[in-house]
Design a protein around this motif. Sequence first.
Motif, PDB file in Angstrom:
ATOM      1  N   ALA A  86      43.406  -1.013 -29.782  1.00  0.00           N
ATOM      2  CA  ALA A  86      42.732   0.096 -28.893  1.00  0.00           C
ATOM      3  C   ALA A  86      43.249   1.297 -28.885  1.00  0.00           C
ATOM      4  O   ALA A  86      44.275   1.633 -28.818  1.00  0.00           O
ATOM      5  CB  ALA A  86      42.526  -0.441 -27.705  1.00  0.00           C
ATOM      6  N   ASN A  87      42.166   2.422 -29.187  1.00  0.00           N
ATOM      7  CA  ASN A  87      42.605   3.716 -28.313  1.00  0.00           C
ATOM      8  C   ASN A  87      41.528   4.124 -27.635  1.00  0.00           C
ATOM      9  O   ASN A  87      40.518   4.999 -28.230  1.00  0.00           O
ATOM     10  CB  ASN A  87      43.181   4.667 -29.404  1.00  0.00           C
ATOM     11  CG  ASN A  87      43.591   6.163 -28.978  1.00  0.00           C
ATOM     12  OD1 ASN A  87      42.749   6.869 -29.041  1.00  0.00           O
ATOM     13  ND2 ASN A  87      44.650   6.005 -28.417  1.00  0.00           N
ATOM     14  N   PRO A  88      41.105   3.656 -26.339  1.00  0.00           N
ATOM     15  CA  PRO A  88      39.883   3.899 -25.789  1.00  0.00           C
ATOM     16  C   PRO A  88      39.850   5.296 -25.120  1.00  0.00           C
ATOM     17  O   PRO A  88      40.732   5.959 -24.759  1.00  0.00           O
ATOM     18  CB  PRO A  88      39.859   2.673 -25.025  1.00  0.00           C
ATOM     19  CG  PRO A  88      41.310   2.674 -24.472  1.00  0.00           C
ATOM     20  CD  PRO A  88      42.177   2.980 -25.684  1.00  0.00           C
ATOM     21  N   GLY A  89      38.577   5.706 -24.723  1.00  0.00           N
ATOM     22  CA  GLY A  89      38.061   6.947 -23.944  1.00  0.00           C
ATOM     23  C   GLY A  89      37.295   6.434 -22.805  1.00  0.00           C
ATOM     24  O   GLY A  89      36.835   5.155 -22.556  1.00  0.00           O
ATOM     25  N   THR A  90      36.500   7.291 -22.202  1.00  0.00           N
ATOM     26  CA  THR A  90      35.780   7.269 -21.190  1.00  0.00           C
ATOM     27  C   THR A  90      34.673   6.174 -21.343  1.00  0.00           C
ATOM     28  O   THR A  90      34.413   5.224 -20.466  1.00  0.00           O
ATOM     29  CB  THR A  90      35.028   8.485 -20.666  1.00  0.00           C
ATOM     30  OG1 THR A  90      36.247   9.452 -20.247  1.00  0.00           O
ATOM     31  CG2 THR A  90      34.266   8.347 -19.461  1.00  0.00           C
ATOM     32  N   SER A  91      33.752   6.409 -22.547  1.00  0.00           N
ATOM     33  CA  SER A  91      32.884   5.634 -22.718  1.00  0.00           C
ATOM     34  C   SER A  91      33.280   4.068 -23.023  1.00  0.00           C
ATOM     35  O   SER A  91      32.397   3.271 -23.212  1.00  0.00           O
ATOM     36  CB  SER A  91      31.898   6.092 -23.884  1.00  0.00           C
ATOM     37  OG  SER A  91      32.946   6.730 -24.801  1.00  0.00           O
ATOM     38  N   MET A 106      35.534   2.551 -21.025  1.00  0.00           N
ATOM     39  CA  MET A 106      36.284   1.851 -19.873  1.00  0.00           C
ATOM     40  C   MET A 106      35.956   0.500 -19.464  1.00  0.00           C
ATOM     41  O   MET A 106      36.657  -0.364 -19.013  1.00  0.00           O
ATOM     42  CB  MET A 106      36.351   3.123 -18.796  1.00  0.00           C
ATOM     43  CG  MET A 106      37.263   4.320 -18.936  1.00  0.00           C
ATOM     44  SD  MET A 106      38.849   3.743 -19.063  1.00  0.00           S
ATOM     45  CE  MET A 106      39.172   3.908 -20.836  1.00  0.00           C
ATOM     46  N   HIS A 107      34.537   0.333 -19.508  1.00  0.00           N
ATOM     47  CA  HIS A 107      34.100  -0.842 -19.234  1.00  0.00           C
ATOM     48  C   HIS A 107      34.804  -2.174 -20.014  1.00  0.00           C
ATOM     49  O   HIS A 107      34.972  -3.232 -19.702  1.00  0.00           O
ATOM     50  CB  HIS A 107      32.535  -1.145 -18.943  1.00  0.00           C
ATOM     51  CG  HIS A 107      32.136  -0.409 -17.895  1.00  0.00           C
ATOM     52  ND1 HIS A 107      32.027  -1.236 -16.588  1.00  0.00           N
ATOM     53  CD2 HIS A 107      31.749   0.741 -17.404  1.00  0.00           C
ATOM     54  CE1 HIS A 107      31.354  -0.364 -15.799  1.00  0.00           C
ATOM     55  NE2 HIS A 107      31.449   0.728 -16.281  1.00  0.00           N
ATOM     56  N   VAL A 148      37.483  -1.933 -21.694  1.00  0.00           N
ATOM     57  CA  VAL A 148      38.811  -1.788 -21.120  1.00  0.00           C
ATOM     58  C   VAL A 148      39.055  -2.918 -20.056  1.00  0.00           C
ATOM     59  O   VAL A 148      39.748  -3.893 -19.941  1.00  0.00           O
ATOM     60  CB  VAL A 148      39.271  -0.776 -20.956  1.00  0.00           C
ATOM     61  CG1 VAL A 148      40.925  -0.812 -20.413  1.00  0.00           C
ATOM     62  CG2 VAL A 148      39.617   0.065 -22.268  1.00  0.00           C
ATOM     63  N   ALA A 149      38.136  -2.632 -19.058  1.00  0.00           N
ATOM     64  CA  ALA A 149      38.084  -3.475 -17.862  1.00  0.00           C
ATOM     65  C   ALA A 149      37.960  -4.965 -18.215  1.00  0.00           C
ATOM     66  O   ALA A 149      38.721  -5.834 -17.322  1.00  0.00           O
ATOM     67  CB  ALA A 149      37.367  -2.951 -16.654  1.00  0.00           C
ATOM     68  N   LEU A 182      38.731  -6.774 -20.520  1.00  0.00           N
ATOM     69  CA  LEU A 182      39.802  -7.521 -21.111  1.00  0.00           C
ATOM     70  C   LEU A 182      40.385  -8.349 -20.085  1.00  0.00           C
ATOM     71  O   LEU A 182      40.927  -9.597 -20.692  1.00  0.00           O
ATOM     72  CB  LEU A 182      40.955  -6.492 -21.656  1.00  0.00           C
ATOM     73  CG  LEU A 182      40.659  -5.940 -22.928  1.00  0.00           C
ATOM     74  CD1 LEU A 182      41.564  -4.784 -23.196  1.00  0.00           C
ATOM     75  CD2 LEU A 182      40.663  -6.990 -24.198  1.00  0.00           C
ATOM     76  N   ASP A 183      40.615  -7.704 -18.961  1.00  0.00           N
ATOM     77  CA  ASP A 183      41.132  -8.912 -17.835  1.00  0.00           C
ATOM     78  C   ASP A 183      40.562  -9.936 -17.474  1.00  0.00           C
ATOM     79  O   ASP A 183      41.131 -10.901 -16.770  1.00  0.00           O
ATOM     80  CB  ASP A 183      41.743  -7.816 -16.783  1.00  0.00           C
ATOM     81  CG  ASP A 183      42.935  -7.070 -17.066  1.00  0.00           C
ATOM     82  OD1 ASP A 183      44.122  -7.593 -17.308  1.00  0.00           O
ATOM     83  OD2 ASP A 183      42.708  -5.896 -17.439  1.00  0.00           O
ATOM     84  N   HIS A 220      36.864   5.479 -29.763  1.00  0.00           N
ATOM     85  CA  HIS A 220      36.246   6.363 -28.812  1.00  0.00           C
ATOM     86  C   HIS A 220      35.139   7.362 -29.699  1.00  0.00           C
ATOM     87  O   HIS A 220      35.691   8.270 -30.248  1.00  0.00           O
ATOM     88  CB  HIS A 220      37.224   7.101 -28.077  1.00  0.00           C
ATOM     89  CG  HIS A 220      36.737   8.359 -26.917  1.00  0.00           C
ATOM     90  ND1 HIS A 220      35.840   7.550 -26.076  1.00  0.00           N
ATOM     91  CD2 HIS A 220      36.966   9.213 -26.499  1.00  0.00           C
ATOM     92  CE1 HIS A 220      35.374   8.590 -25.412  1.00  0.00           C
ATOM     93  NE2 HIS A 220      36.133   9.779 -25.646  1.00  0.00           N
ATOM     94  N   TRP A 259      27.872  -1.316 -19.402  1.00  0.00           N
ATOM     95  CA  TRP A 259      27.756  -1.265 -17.842  1.00  0.00           C
ATOM     96  C   TRP A 259      26.643  -2.043 -17.046  1.00  0.00           C
ATOM     97  O   TRP A 259      26.580  -2.497 -16.165  1.00  0.00           O
ATOM     98  CB  TRP A 259      28.103   0.023 -16.984  1.00  0.00           C
ATOM     99  CG  TRP A 259      27.119   0.985 -17.186  1.00  0.00           C
ATOM    100  CD1 TRP A 259      25.911   1.064 -16.625  1.00  0.00           C
ATOM    101  CD2 TRP A 259      27.460   2.551 -17.580  1.00  0.00           C
ATOM    102  NE1 TRP A 259      25.233   2.327 -16.834  1.00  0.00           N
ATOM    103  CE2 TRP A 259      26.172   3.201 -17.495  1.00  0.00           C
ATOM    104  CE3 TRP A 259      28.358   3.192 -18.206  1.00  0.00           C
ATOM    105  CZ2 TRP A 259      25.934   4.507 -17.841  1.00  0.00           C
ATOM    106  CZ3 TRP A 259      28.125   4.510 -18.537  1.00  0.00           C
ATOM    107  CH2 TRP A 259      27.155   5.169 -18.427  1.00  0.00           C
ATOM    108  N   LEU A 298      41.867   9.053 -18.171  1.00  0.00           N
ATOM    109  CA  LEU A 298      40.850   7.664 -18.054  1.00  0.00           C
ATOM    110  C   LEU A 298      41.322   6.891 -16.696  1.00  0.00           C
ATOM    111  O   LEU A 298      40.277   6.107 -16.375  1.00  0.00           O
ATOM    112  CB  LEU A 298      41.665   6.811 -19.015  1.00  0.00           C
ATOM    113  CG  LEU A 298      41.314   7.476 -20.523  1.00  0.00           C
ATOM    114  CD1 LEU A 298      41.823   6.588 -21.673  1.00  0.00           C
ATOM    115  CD2 LEU A 298      39.708   7.680 -20.670  1.00  0.00           C
ATOM    116  N   ALA A 325      44.106  -3.896 -18.774  1.00  0.00           N
ATOM    117  CA  ALA A 325      43.591  -2.540 -18.693  1.00  0.00           C
ATOM    118  C   ALA A 325      44.668  -1.345 -18.368  1.00  0.00           C
ATOM    119  O   ALA A 325      44.548  -0.279 -18.933  1.00  0.00           O
ATOM    120  CB  ALA A 325      42.331  -2.461 -17.730  1.00  0.00           C
TER     121      ALA A 325
END
Lengths: 529, 529
Positions: A21-26, A28-29, A31-32, A34-35, A71, A162, B460, B476
Amino acid sequence: MNGAESLLETLGHNGIEVCFANPGTSEMHFVAALDRQPHVRGVLGLFEGVVTGAADGYSRMLDKPAATLLHLGPGAANGLSSLHNALRARTSMVNIIGDHAGYHRSLDAPLTSDIEGALRPFSDWVRTSPSANSIAKDAADAIGYSLSGQISSLILPADTAWNNADQYTQPPNAVVPSSVSIKPVDVDAAAARLRDSGPRTAILLGGRALRTSQLEAAARIAAATGATLLAETFAARTERGAGRPTVTKIPYPVEPSVELLQNFDALIFVDAKPPVAFFAYPDKPSVLTAPGTTFFTLSPIGADSLQALEDLDEAVGAGSAGNHLADAVGSSRGRSSLLAELAPAPVPSGTITSAKLAAWLSGAIPENAIVLDESITTGWDFYAQTAQSQPHDYLGGTGGSIGWALPVGAGAAISSPDRKVIVLESDGSGMYNPQSLWTYAREQLDIVVLIFANRKYQILRNEMSNVGVADFGPKAESLLDIGNPAIDWVSLSHGMGVPATRVETIEELDRDFRAGLAESGPRLIEVLV
Amino acid sequence: MNGAESLLETLGHNGIEVCFANPGTSEMHFVAALDRQPHVRGVLGLFEGVVTGAADGYSRMLDKPAATLLHLGPGAANGLSSLHNALRARTSMVNIIGDHAGYHRSLDAPLTSDIEGALRPFSDWVRTSPSANSIAKDAADAIGYSLSGQISSLILPADTAWNNADQYTQPPNAVVPSSVSIKPVDVDAAAARLRDSGPRTAILLGGRALRTSQLEAAARIAAATGATLLAETFAARTERGAGRPTVTKIPYPVEPSVELLQNFDALIFVDAKPPVAFFAYPDKPSVLTAPGTTFFTLSPIGADSLQALEDLDEAVGAGSAGNHLADAVGSSRGRSSLLAELAPAPVPSGTITSAKLAAWLSGAIPENAIVLDESITTGWDFYAQTAQSQPHDYLGGTGGSIGWALPVGAGAAISSPDRKVIVLESDGSGMYNPQSLWTYAREQLDIVVLIFANRKYQILRNEMSNVGVADFGPKAESLLDIGNPAIDWVSLSHGMGVPATRVETIEELDRDFRAGLAESGPRLIEVLV
C-alpha cells in the motif's frame, strides 16, 4: 458495515493475505478497515512502483494474488511500469485504486483524472465500483479474474468506502476461471513431430512451465526423443540448479539466438510464444527462428502445462512415461546429462570482473535461495554459470521495465519468509525504485542486495553500435554516463535503514555476502566493477 | 539526414533549448543527434518522474516548452504522475517517446504496450509519427500545440529515427495557436457587477494571472471598486512579496475556504475556475462558494489575462486606468494596503516548530528567489507568513501528485541560472522522486533544499478525522508512519552527491541556509520538526 469493511472481508475470505500500500486521503477508510480484518496484512511502500513491483514478486513465488492500495490517477500512474512487467510475467494481482467520491468527480478537482484510461494499458481487467453495495461482488470478481495470472484493477470512489453497505451479508466467493484446455490433437501433432525428427526439434518452455515438475516431464520427453529444451529469454521464475533438469535460455542478443534457433526446424511451445528480438535493429532480423520453422502449440499461455507435458510424455511412449527421470536420463547417455549436477566454478580471487563475479556467484548461492537478476551487462554470464549451483529459484526481467529487481525482491521475501533472497541489481537500474530499500528495512526482510556499480548505462553504450551509431559526441556520452557524480550506494542504503558496505575484491565480496546471509534482515553490498 | 536529426533540427529551430532525458535503446539515434544540434542541451534524469517534473518547472518559469525524451511505455508511465501536475499547471511541454520500429510492434516483444493509451489521460495532444519524413512536421505541430500551455506527446518508432528523411529540406515553423479571445460583453458584465457591488465581489486569479503585471492591473481594479483579490489554491507560479500586490489564497481546508467565500456573492474568474474542495469528505460541501453565488468569467483559461484585466480596469473607470498603481492604492487608504511592504516576522530562535519555521522563512527568502513549496503540514502557515518577504516567485502544487517539488525545482533552476532556488519539501513527499538530487549534483544547480522531517504522513493522520474515522488501529497506524526506520536524508543526499546537514534549532537552520545560499551548487538541509 461500510463498503471498505466489506472489501477487506471479501479479500480476506478469498485468500488475500497481503496488501502492499501507498494510500492517500481517498483510501483512508480502507486503511482503517485493515484493523478489522485479521487475515490481511498491510505493507507500506514509499513509492507506488515499489508497491506494484512487490505484489508482482509475491505472486511470482506463490502463484496467488496480493492486493495493492493506490491513490487515484497519479498514485496508480507511479505503479504502472511495475505493472507492465507483472503483465508480462503473467502475475496474479488485485489493484485497489481510490478515486474521488462519485459526486465530486464532475467538479474536476485537481486530482481528478481518467483513472480507468490510465490503468487499461497495464491491466487485464478494469472496473469502477459504483456503490458501497457493489464493492464486495466487484472485489470477488477482481480476485477470481486475477487467479489465472492476470492483473485486475478495481477503482473505488471514496464514497463507496464510507457509505453503508446495507445489502451486504457475507463475502462472496471468487469464481476461479476455467483454464485453457489442452487439445489432444495438439498433443498428437507434437508427439508425431518428436518421433519423426526429435533432434531437429526444440521444446520452448515459458511461464509456469519452468517449474520443477514441468521441467522433469519435459526432460523425460527430451531424453526419449533427442529434443532440446529451451527456455524463453524473459521468464518470471525458473526452478533450477543441482538436481533439476537443465534448459538452455534463448540469449538476449540477436546473433547468438539466431545461431541457436537455426538448429531446429520445429518448435513446440509450452506456455511460451514464438521467440522474437527484444528490440528491432537496422539490418537485423526481428523474428529469431529460421525461415520455414514449424510451430506447434502444445500448451497455450495460461493452460495446465504440467498436464500437457505429461500427456506428451505418454504420447511419445518409448517407455518414458511413468519411469523415474533418472532412468530416462540414464537411457540417453552419450548426450550431455539433462539433470544438473552440483558443480560450481572454481572460486576466483582478487579484483572484480564480470567473469569472476559469475564464477563466484555459482558457488555463493545458498540452497533454496530466491535469486533476482537485473545485473544487465555485468551479469551477462550469470545465468549460464549458475546452472550447476545449489537449487534455487531464478526471477528474471519480463517486460523490460527497468528497476524491477529491488521491488520484486521485497514481495518475494514477504512471500517466503523462510528463504534467503539475493537481489542482483545494476546501479543504473537500481535508481528507478530505490525506495524499495526502506521497505526492506521496515519489514526486516532477509535480502542481500548486490549493486554492481559500473557507473554508466553500459547497455546503452552497447546498443548504440547495435542500432548503427558508429560514434557519438559528448552530449550523447553525457546521457549514458551516471558516474558524474558517482552514486554512493552505501550512503543511499544507510539513508533508508539498510546496513551496507562497499567491496573491491572477490574476497571482500565473499566475506560480506556470507555475513549478510548469516544474519537476518537486509544487507546491501556495493560491488565496484 | 535521418529522422532523428530532422527532429533535433526542428526542435532547435523552434526555440526548444533543453531536452530532459532518460533514454533507452529505441531512442539512441535521438541521443546521437543531440551532438549535431548546437541549440538543444540534454539533461539526464535517473528516473522519468524527474524528467517530466523538471520540464514542468522549466516551463512554469519561462512560459515556453522544454522537450523530454522517454523510453517506450514503461518509461513514459514513470513520467505520468509529474505530467498530471503539469497538465493542471497548464504547462507547455513536448514529450518525445520512443517506440519499437513499426514492423516490430506486431510481434508483441516484451516492451510492447499501448503507449498512446498510456499517455492520453495525461496529455492534451498525442500523436505517433509514421515515418522518418513525417517527424519534422509532427514535431512542429507538437511544439505549436504546446505553446498555449498544453502537454504534447509525440511517439516516434525507432525506425522513424534511423531511416533517411529524404523529403526533409528545412525545419518547419511551429504554428502558434490563436489564443482564446476576451469578450467585451464579459468585460462589461464584470464591470457592471463591480460598480454595482464591488465590496461583495471577489476577483479570483489563477494560472498566468498571478504574475506581477496582471496582479497590478487587478489591484488597480480592487482599489477602485472595493473588490477583493483571491488566488486559486493550487497555482503554478505566483509573483509575490514586497512591492507586489497582495492576494488572498483560498485555503486548502474546507471550513476556512467556505468561511472566506461566503463574504462574496459574486466571483469574477481570471484564468481560474470555480473553487471546489480538493477532496470530498462525508458531510462537508464539495462546492466552496455560498449557494447563489454568481460567476463571471472575465478571462477564460488560457486567454490573455493581462488584456482582460486592463480592459476591465478601463471599464470600471473612476480614473484608475493609466494611473500609477501607487496612486490608485493610495486612494484606497482605510482598507488594508494592496501592495505588500517588506515586513518579515521577527526572527525566532531555539527548537524548531512549524510556526517558528514560517516566521524564520519570511526573513530568510532572498530577493528574486524561486520558492517551491511542498511542505504540506509543516508549512501550513508558510504562504501567509511570506507575503511580506523579499519579492520572489512561489511555485505550488497543482495536481495533487505527490513529490513534485524536487523535480520541478531542477527545471526551475535550469531555466533561471542566475536565481537562487529554494525547495521546501516534506520527508514523505520527498521520497517519490528523490533521484532529483542526483540531477542537482550533476548540473550543479543553485538549489537549497529543506527537508522537513516529521517522520510521518501527518496529512493523512489529519485526513483520517476529516473523512470520519474517529480512531484507528495499529495496522492503519503503521501505514501512516514513516519513522520506522527513520529516513536519514543527510545520507541519502550524500549518496547522490549533494552536500547535506541536519539541524535541530532555528540558529543551525539559519546558519546552514545562509551558507547554502552563499555557495554555488546544491545543498540539502534536513530539518527535524
